[in-house]
Design a protein around this motif. Sequence first.
Motif, short mmCIF file in Angstrom:
data_model
loop_
_atom_site.label_atom_id
_atom_site.label_comp_id
_atom_site.label_asym_id
_atom_site.label_seq_id
_atom_site.Cartn_x
_atom_site.Cartn_y
_atom_site.Cartn_z
N HIS A 115 9.29 -12.98 -8.24
CA HIS A 115 8.03 -13.22 -8.96
C HIS A 115 7.84 -12.19 -10.06
N SER A 116 7.01 -12.54 -11.03
CA SER A 116 6.72 -11.68 -12.16
C SER A 116 5.24 -11.77 -12.50
N HIS A 117 4.58 -10.61 -12.59
CA HIS A 117 3.17 -10.52 -12.97
C HIS A 117 2.30 -11.42 -12.08
N VAL A 118 2.47 -11.23 -10.78
CA VAL A 118 1.68 -11.96 -9.79
C VAL A 118 0.73 -11.03 -9.04
N LEU A 119 1.19 -9.84 -8.66
CA LEU A 119 0.44 -8.99 -7.73
C LEU A 119 -0.72 -8.24 -8.37
N GLU A 120 -0.98 -8.46 -9.65
CA GLU A 120 -2.22 -7.95 -10.24
C GLU A 120 -3.35 -8.97 -10.14
N HIS A 121 -3.06 -10.15 -9.57
CA HIS A 121 -4.04 -11.23 -9.47
C HIS A 121 -4.63 -11.38 -8.07
N THR A 122 -4.04 -10.75 -7.06
CA THR A 122 -4.39 -11.07 -5.67
C THR A 122 -5.62 -10.28 -5.20
N PRO A 123 -6.74 -10.97 -4.88
CA PRO A 123 -7.99 -10.29 -4.53
C PRO A 123 -8.08 -9.89 -3.06
N CYS A 124 -7.10 -9.10 -2.62
CA CYS A 124 -7.12 -8.55 -1.27
C CYS A 124 -6.29 -7.27 -1.29
N ASN A 125 -6.30 -6.54 -0.20
CA ASN A 125 -5.54 -5.30 -0.13
C ASN A 125 -4.07 -5.59 -0.45
N ILE A 126 -3.52 -4.89 -1.45
CA ILE A 126 -2.16 -5.17 -1.88
C ILE A 126 -1.15 -4.87 -0.77
N ALA A 127 -1.49 -3.96 0.14
CA ALA A 127 -0.59 -3.67 1.26
C ALA A 127 -0.42 -4.90 2.15
N TYR A 128 -1.46 -5.73 2.24
CA TYR A 128 -1.39 -6.96 3.04
C TYR A 128 -0.35 -7.91 2.43
N SER A 129 -0.48 -8.18 1.14
CA SER A 129 0.44 -9.12 0.49
C SER A 129 1.88 -8.62 0.55
N LEU A 130 2.08 -7.34 0.28
CA LEU A 130 3.43 -6.80 0.30
C LEU A 130 4.01 -6.79 1.72
N PHE A 131 3.16 -6.53 2.72
CA PHE A 131 3.63 -6.57 4.11
C PHE A 131 4.19 -7.94 4.43
N HIS A 132 3.45 -9.00 4.10
CA HIS A 132 3.89 -10.33 4.47
C HIS A 132 5.08 -10.80 3.63
N LEU A 133 5.15 -10.41 2.37
CA LEU A 133 6.32 -10.76 1.57
C LEU A 133 7.58 -10.13 2.17
#
Length: 240
Positions: A115-133
Amino acid sequence: MTGPAPDLRCNLCGGTEFYDFKSRKAARCASCKSFERTRLLGLFLQRVELTRDTRVLHLSPEEGLYSYIKERVAPENYVTADIDTRRYSFAENIQFIDLCEMEDWPSDNFDLILHSHVLEHTPCNIAYSLFHLHRILKPGGLHLCIIPFLKGYWDETFQEIGEEARHERFGQHDHVRRYGRKDMGAHLGKIIRLPDRYDARDWVSEDELRRCNVPEMTWAGFTPSTVLQLRKEDYLLTTA
């Protein structure tokens, strides 16, 4: 203005016609619509061995990258996904994904996440999104991504502040955070293992970068085009 760009060739589709975008000369491929950072990500992707059996998750798929992967990976193994699937009419069977609600995605499932330029859009704790990825990445798999690093410091808010304020704070009306270079180690670097240094020329030749019209200012250091190559174990928050 669209036209042939001397000595330039898109590494994703082979196109030789480019057009200017805002102040950037010959920035966008007229054929696959790729921008400079997309072609840079493609140069890194083209060094990854893709087979029909490679399981790929491509978030917010770019048309040029999509066509490249689709030619090499079996349809049942190539998963494209976004929170707004209507934006990607070219992507067959694109799935809905909310990077703030990922508990139902199976673990150890993908060889490559892109992915590219996605993780500046996610309205939750970034550690959550990165953990699940990283949870859904197979052992030995690769998380290949571009996170836009900007000048200054980390900033984030999920509150309603209006598009103008978001543009001023984060650089775009629909961003919820900025990844500042000055304190990246104290924020993102506490969640994932960041490289000590970055220079695209460690993997890609200067000739390739110039031929694809990747601006020299993005080759080295942490910029909005920096390509991260992460492994499953590069997620640092663990109780093990």
